[in-house]
Design a protein around this motif. Structure first.
Motif, PDB file in Angstrom:
ATOM      1  N   LEU A  83       0.817  -1.216   0.000  1.00 21.00           N
ATOM      2  CA  LEU A  83       0.000   0.000   0.000  1.00 21.00           C
ATOM      3  C   LEU A  83       0.850   1.265   0.000  1.00 21.00           C
ATOM      4  N   ARG A  84       2.129   1.120   0.335  1.00 19.85           N
ATOM      5  CA  ARG A  84       3.104   2.210   0.238  1.00 19.85           C
ATOM      6  C   ARG A  84       2.621   3.502   0.918  1.00 19.85           C
ATOM      7  N   LEU A 179      -4.535  -6.292  -3.705  1.00 19.53           N
ATOM      8  CA  LEU A 179      -4.016  -6.480  -5.058  1.00 19.53           C
ATOM      9  C   LEU A 179      -4.103  -5.220  -5.906  1.00 19.53           C
ATOM     10  N   CYS A 180      -4.995  -4.306  -5.562  1.00 21.15           N
ATOM     11  CA  CYS A 180      -5.117  -3.080  -6.350  1.00 21.15           C
ATOM     12  C   CYS A 180      -4.119  -2.014  -5.909  1.00 21.15           C
ATOM     13  N   THR A 185      -9.363   1.494  -1.219  1.00 18.74           N
ATOM     14  CA  THR A 185     -10.103   0.307  -1.666  1.00 18.74           C
ATOM     15  C   THR A 185      -9.939  -0.827  -0.673  1.00 18.74           C
ATOM     16  N   TYR A 186      -8.744  -0.983  -0.149  1.00 14.84           N
ATOM     17  CA  TYR A 186      -8.470  -2.006   0.865  1.00 14.84           C
ATOM     18  C   TYR A 186      -9.365  -1.789   2.085  1.00 14.84           C
ATOM     19  N   LEU A 187      -9.471  -0.553   2.548  1.00 18.41           N
ATOM     20  CA  LEU A 187     -10.281  -0.257   3.730  1.00 18.41           C
ATOM     21  C   LEU A 187     -11.766  -0.486   3.482  1.00 18.41           C
ATOM     22  N   ILE A 192     -15.113   0.588   5.721  1.00 22.96           N
ATOM     23  CA  ILE A 192     -14.653   1.907   6.151  1.00 22.96           C
ATOM     24  C   ILE A 192     -14.313   2.753   4.928  1.00 22.96           C
ATOM     25  N   ARG A 193     -14.825   3.978   4.918  1.00 22.16           N
ATOM     26  CA  ARG A 193     -14.566   4.903   3.814  1.00 22.16           C
ATOM     27  C   ARG A 193     -14.317   6.305   4.364  1.00 22.16           C
ATOM     28  N   ASN A 194     -13.585   7.078   3.583  1.00 25.03           N
ATOM     29  CA  ASN A 194     -13.351   8.493   3.894  1.00 25.03           C
ATOM     30  C   ASN A 194     -12.697   8.698   5.256  1.00 25.03           C
ATOM     31  N   GLN A 195     -11.724   7.852   5.561  1.00 22.59           N
ATOM     32  CA  GLN A 195     -10.961   7.974   6.801  1.00 22.59           C
ATOM     33  C   GLN A 195      -9.464   7.944   6.481  1.00 22.59           C
ATOM     34  N   THR A 196      -8.677   8.599   7.305  1.00 26.63           N
ATOM     35  CA  THR A 196      -7.226   8.486   7.159  1.00 26.63           C
ATOM     36  C   THR A 196      -6.799   7.084   7.565  1.00 26.63           C
TER      37      THR A 196
END
Length: 232
Positions: A83-84, A179-180, A185-187, A192-196
């Motif tokens: 995820l770098r 994989l993406c 997308t992983y979260l 979970i969305r729109n979070q640091t």
């Protein structure tokens, strides 16, 4: 796997299994590994909170390093290296193991249940490393809490994902893949969305249903026209 098969790939890169990786290595084909999977210990939220916390806090993930091998390592966050994340984005390392607290929580769970805690089976899907880790976790619970827990290998990745989504009173060793290469997308796999990244990790761990256990690599083979393959 051979050079002709690789040249017929419909993409620049392809993920391959352990057996194909070994064959490709012998043929000196162009290969790489990518740390893109995190295995979580998942304890269903339907189990009592004190029991969930006791199970998660009584597992010393650092002690698993000796059985992980060269293709895996102990997880110190929920984010695999693929995820770098930048230094600013990276969350603090997770410190979960606390045997004294775990014992107190387990005794509270016993008291609240009138010593009638549910039977638990740790289910997993994967290779020999996943099986060894599952056995080690069950051994931790037996030694640290005096709680005997069976382990069971399921037939497919789709089955264990289905258990995560639909089953109650479930304990799983569950892989999440990246994989993406996108942490957002992983979260989303965790809902979970729109979070640091830091806030998301806190949210995932706060319910005491998830503990990142280890990171695992995937094997990648490149088409012949790719040179100097480097995924770091």
């Amino acid at each position: 796997v051979n050079s002709e098969a690789v040249s017929k790939l419909n993409s620049d890169l392809a993920y391959i299994g352990t057996e194909e990786y070994s064959k490709s290595k012998e043929l000196e084909l162009q290969l790489a590994t990518e740390e893109n999977t995190c295995y979580f210990l998942y304890v269903s939220k339907d189990l009592p909170k004190e029991l969930r916390k006791a199970l998660l806090k009584s597992v010393n993930t650092n002690s698993l390093a000796s059985i992980l091998g060269e293709n895996s390592k102990v997880a110190n966050s929920i984010y695999p290296a693929s995820l770098r994340l930048t230094d600013i984005e990276k969350p603090n390392s997770i410190i979960s193991y606390n045997l004294e607290e775990a014992l107190g929580l387990y005794n509270t769970a016993l008291k609240n249940s009138k010593k009638n805690l549910p039977d638990i089976t740790l289910k997993f899907f994967g290779d020999s490393v996943t099986e060894d880790v599952s056995k080690a976790i069950a051994a931790h619970w037996q030694k640290n809490l005096g709680k005997f827990i069976n382990i069971e290998k399921v037939d497919s990745l789709s089955e264990i994902k289905s258990l995560y989504t639909f089953s109650e009173n479930t304990v799983l060793l569950l892989p999440f893949h990246t994989l993406c290469g996108s942490w957002s997308t992983y979260l989303s796999e965790f809902g979970i969305r729109n979070q640091t990244p830091n806030n998301a990790q806190k949210m995932i761990l706060s319910n005491y249903t998830m503990l990142p256990v280890y990171f695992s690599n995937s094997y990648i083979i490149a088409n012949e026209y790719i040179t100097n393959l480097d995924l770091t």
